[in-house]
Motif scaffolding. Sequence first.
Motif, PDB file in Angstrom:
ATOM      1  N   GLN A  92       0.980  -1.001  -0.013  1.00  0.00           N
ATOM      2  CA  GLN A  92      -0.108   0.064  -0.015  1.00  0.00           C
ATOM      3  C   GLN A  92       0.836   1.109  -0.006  1.00  0.00           C
ATOM      4  O   GLN A  92       0.453   2.405   0.379  1.00  0.00           O
ATOM      5  CB  GLN A  92      -0.934  -0.029   1.118  1.00  0.00           C
ATOM      6  N   ASP A  93       2.209   1.131  -0.457  1.00  0.00           N
ATOM      7  CA  ASP A  93       3.156   2.045  -0.325  1.00  0.00           C
ATOM      8  C   ASP A  93       3.623   2.793   0.831  1.00  0.00           C
ATOM      9  O   ASP A  93       3.684   4.093   0.985  1.00  0.00           O
ATOM     10  CB  ASP A  93       2.668   3.188  -1.424  1.00  0.00           C
ATOM     11  N   ASN A  94       3.453   1.959   1.934  1.00  0.00           N
ATOM     12  CA  ASN A  94       3.866   2.661   3.410  1.00  0.00           C
ATOM     13  C   ASN A  94       5.522   2.635   3.049  1.00  0.00           C
ATOM     14  O   ASN A  94       5.866   1.428   3.053  1.00  0.00           O
ATOM     15  CB  ASN A  94       3.323   1.582   4.448  1.00  0.00           C
ATOM     16  N   ARG A  95       5.948   3.884   3.230  1.00  0.00           N
ATOM     17  CA  ARG A  95       7.377   3.732   3.341  1.00  0.00           C
ATOM     18  C   ARG A  95       8.307   3.149   4.415  1.00  0.00           C
ATOM     19  O   ARG A  95       9.191   2.555   3.838  1.00  0.00           O
ATOM     20  CB  ARG A  95       7.662   5.181   3.374  1.00  0.00           C
ATOM     21  N   LEU A  96       7.452   3.027   5.488  1.00  0.00           N
ATOM     22  CA  LEU A  96       8.441   2.521   6.455  1.00  0.00           C
ATOM     23  C   LEU A  96       8.298   0.787   6.384  1.00  0.00           C
ATOM     24  O   LEU A  96       9.269   0.352   6.764  1.00  0.00           O
ATOM     25  CB  LEU A  96       7.674   2.833   7.888  1.00  0.00           C
ATOM     26  N   ALA A  97       7.332   0.512   5.702  1.00  0.00           N
ATOM     27  CA  ALA A  97       6.934  -0.855   5.619  1.00  0.00           C
ATOM     28  C   ALA A  97       7.983  -1.508   4.574  1.00  0.00           C
ATOM     29  O   ALA A  97       8.477  -2.426   4.465  1.00  0.00           O
ATOM     30  CB  ALA A  97       5.575  -1.514   5.483  1.00  0.00           C
ATOM     31  N   GLN A  98       8.157  -0.611   3.571  1.00  0.00           N
ATOM     32  CA  GLN A  98       8.971  -0.663   2.339  1.00  0.00           C
ATOM     33  C   GLN A  98      10.385  -1.071   2.826  1.00  0.00           C
ATOM     34  O   GLN A  98      11.139  -1.907   2.635  1.00  0.00           O
ATOM     35  CB  GLN A  98       8.858   0.241   1.249  1.00  0.00           C
ATOM     36  N   TYR A  99      10.930   0.000   3.649  1.00  0.00           N
ATOM     37  CA  TYR A  99      12.108  -0.166   4.288  1.00  0.00           C
ATOM     38  C   TYR A  99      12.300  -1.421   4.934  1.00  0.00           C
ATOM     39  O   TYR A  99      13.393  -2.111   4.802  1.00  0.00           O
ATOM     40  CB  TYR A  99      12.516   0.884   5.173  1.00  0.00           C
ATOM     41  N   ASN A 100      11.352  -1.818   5.847  1.00  0.00           N
ATOM     42  CA  ASN A 100      11.711  -2.890   6.573  1.00  0.00           C
ATOM     43  C   ASN A 100      11.577  -4.167   5.812  1.00  0.00           C
ATOM     44  O   ASN A 100      12.242  -5.255   6.035  1.00  0.00           O
ATOM     45  CB  ASN A 100      10.441  -2.944   7.740  1.00  0.00           C
ATOM     46  N   MET A 101      10.754  -4.235   4.725  1.00  0.00           N
ATOM     47  CA  MET A 101      10.690  -5.406   3.927  1.00  0.00           C
ATOM     48  C   MET A 101      12.098  -5.649   3.219  1.00  0.00           C
ATOM     49  O   MET A 101      12.550  -6.665   3.195  1.00  0.00           O
ATOM     50  CB  MET A 101       9.865  -5.244   2.682  1.00  0.00           C
ATOM     51  N   GLY A 102      12.914  -4.461   2.827  1.00  0.00           N
ATOM     52  CA  GLY A 102      14.186  -4.419   2.296  1.00  0.00           C
ATOM     53  C   GLY A 102      15.080  -5.157   3.346  1.00  0.00           C
ATOM     54  O   GLY A 102      16.003  -5.878   3.089  1.00  0.00           O
ATOM     55  N   TRP A 103      14.905  -4.647   4.644  1.00  0.00           N
ATOM     56  CA  TRP A 103      15.791  -4.893   5.794  1.00  0.00           C
ATOM     57  C   TRP A 103      15.685  -6.580   5.750  1.00  0.00           C
ATOM     58  O   TRP A 103      16.753  -7.293   6.280  1.00  0.00           O
ATOM     59  CB  TRP A 103      15.545  -4.138   7.041  1.00  0.00           C
ATOM     60  N   MET A 104      14.355  -7.200   6.129  1.00  0.00           N
ATOM     61  CA  MET A 104      14.133  -8.613   6.240  1.00  0.00           C
ATOM     62  C   MET A 104      14.850  -9.152   5.175  1.00  0.00           C
ATOM     63  O   MET A 104      15.177 -10.160   5.353  1.00  0.00           O
ATOM     64  CB  MET A 104      12.530  -8.745   6.398  1.00  0.00           C
ATOM     65  N   TYR A 105      14.745  -8.927   3.877  1.00  0.00           N
ATOM     66  CA  TYR A 105      15.159  -9.576   2.775  1.00  0.00           C
ATOM     67  C   TYR A 105      17.047  -9.490   2.915  1.00  0.00           C
ATOM     68  O   TYR A 105      17.612 -10.526   2.601  1.00  0.00           O
ATOM     69  CB  TYR A 105      14.823  -9.256   1.395  1.00  0.00           C
ATOM     70  N   ASP A 106      17.393  -8.147   3.340  1.00  0.00           N
ATOM     71  CA  ASP A 106      18.828  -7.982   3.568  1.00  0.00           C
ATOM     72  C   ASP A 106      19.393  -9.194   4.406  1.00  0.00           C
ATOM     73  O   ASP A 106      20.360  -9.735   4.083  1.00  0.00           O
ATOM     74  CB  ASP A 106      18.952  -6.464   3.945  1.00  0.00           C
ATOM     75  N   ILE A 107      19.019  -9.085   5.770  1.00  0.00           N
ATOM     76  CA  ILE A 107      19.622 -10.070   6.540  1.00  0.00           C
ATOM     77  C   ILE A 107      19.218 -11.389   6.648  1.00  0.00           C
ATOM     78  O   ILE A 107      19.466 -12.303   7.308  1.00  0.00           O
ATOM     79  CB  ILE A 107      19.526  -9.378   7.777  1.00  0.00           C
ATOM     80  N   GLY A 108      17.951 -11.795   5.781  1.00  0.00           N
ATOM     81  CA  GLY A 108      17.240 -13.067   5.759  1.00  0.00           C
ATOM     82  C   GLY A 108      16.591 -13.236   6.921  1.00  0.00           C
ATOM     83  O   GLY A 108      16.798 -14.530   7.500  1.00  0.00           O
ATOM     84  N   ASP A 109      15.776 -12.295   7.686  1.00  0.00           N
ATOM     85  CA  ASP A 109      14.975 -12.675   8.919  1.00  0.00           C
ATOM     86  C   ASP A 109      13.588 -12.852   8.478  1.00  0.00           C
ATOM     87  O   ASP A 109      12.782 -11.943   7.847  1.00  0.00           O
ATOM     88  CB  ASP A 109      15.058 -11.522   9.743  1.00  0.00           C
ATOM     89  N   GLY A 110      12.823 -13.968   8.725  1.00  0.00           N
ATOM     90  CA  GLY A 110      11.843 -14.398   8.423  1.00  0.00           C
ATOM     91  C   GLY A 110      11.418 -14.866   7.079  1.00  0.00           C
ATOM     92  O   GLY A 110      10.262 -15.129   6.662  1.00  0.00           O
ATOM     93  N   LEU A 111      12.501 -14.883   5.988  1.00  0.00           N
ATOM     94  CA  LEU A 111      12.363 -15.218   5.053  1.00  0.00           C
ATOM     95  C   LEU A 111      13.738 -15.543   4.512  1.00  0.00           C
ATOM     96  O   LEU A 111      14.665 -15.327   5.147  1.00  0.00           O
ATOM     97  CB  LEU A 111      11.416 -14.411   3.867  1.00  0.00           C
ATOM     98  N   GLU A 112      13.915 -16.184   3.362  1.00  0.00           N
ATOM     99  CA  GLU A 112      15.262 -16.229   2.829  1.00  0.00           C
ATOM    100  C   GLU A 112      15.937 -15.098   2.194  1.00  0.00           C
ATOM    101  O   GLU A 112      15.249 -14.175   1.652  1.00  0.00           O
ATOM    102  CB  GLU A 112      15.144 -17.460   1.359  1.00  0.00           C
ATOM    103  N   GLN A 113      17.216 -15.089   2.609  1.00  0.00           N
ATOM    104  CA  GLN A 113      18.068 -13.883   2.147  1.00  0.00           C
ATOM    105  C   GLN A 113      18.093 -13.762   0.780  1.00  0.00           C
ATOM    106  O   GLN A 113      18.092 -14.624  -0.115  1.00  0.00           O
ATOM    107  CB  GLN A 113      19.389 -13.904   2.655  1.00  0.00           C
TER     108      GLN A 113
END
Length: 205
Positions: A92-113
């Motif tokens: 829904q274009d929430n900037r804070l959530a977009q950042y955190n999606m990037g962060w989770m993919y970045d470090i592989g937290d909650g999903l595959e890096q």
Amino acid sequence: MIAASCKSTFAARMNSKRMIFLLWVSFCSPDALANCYDRSRPAEENYANCKQTAEQGDSMAQYFLGQMYRKGEGVEKNPQEAVNWYRKAAQQDNRLAQYNMGWMYDIGDGLEQNLDEAIAWYTKAARAGDKYAPFNIGALYFSGRDLPRDPETALFWFEVAVANGNDKGSKWRDKIAEHLSSEQLERVQEKLKTWKAETSGAEQK
């Protein structure tokens, strides 16, 4: 160009600083409070309020629910569920959530890096004006962690970070710029002009 020993030392310092910065941002980035969330209330009450609002489709409530699942605040810690709610808000274009999606993919937290996905989400957040996301992309390209090291691209993203209001980006921007050729610096400036034109146009829509 930087001597090989200097390059490796600089990259190692950047890698350690990058992880510290990532962890700090993930917990301390400024949050625009949603109606469901009040720091003065018990965590369990915030969770109940935000869950109800998030299920109704509110993107800020979805973002906060993601935060609570990731930290274990008012609910049992669950990185996978955090990703689920971050994604709903990010779509829904929430900037804070977009950042955190990037962060989770970045470090592989909650999903595959997946650094390609991390950069894609960070880029969305950066286009929306986020000042942390472009810094993290710059750090990825400079450190060369799991992708080819590219100081020129790193410089571009540190420039974006500075333009978005991140003063920390200026330190790394200046360190990299002094070792690039005039042709490389010109290419970065041209990319930056295009970026600014595209993002300013998007903001006016």
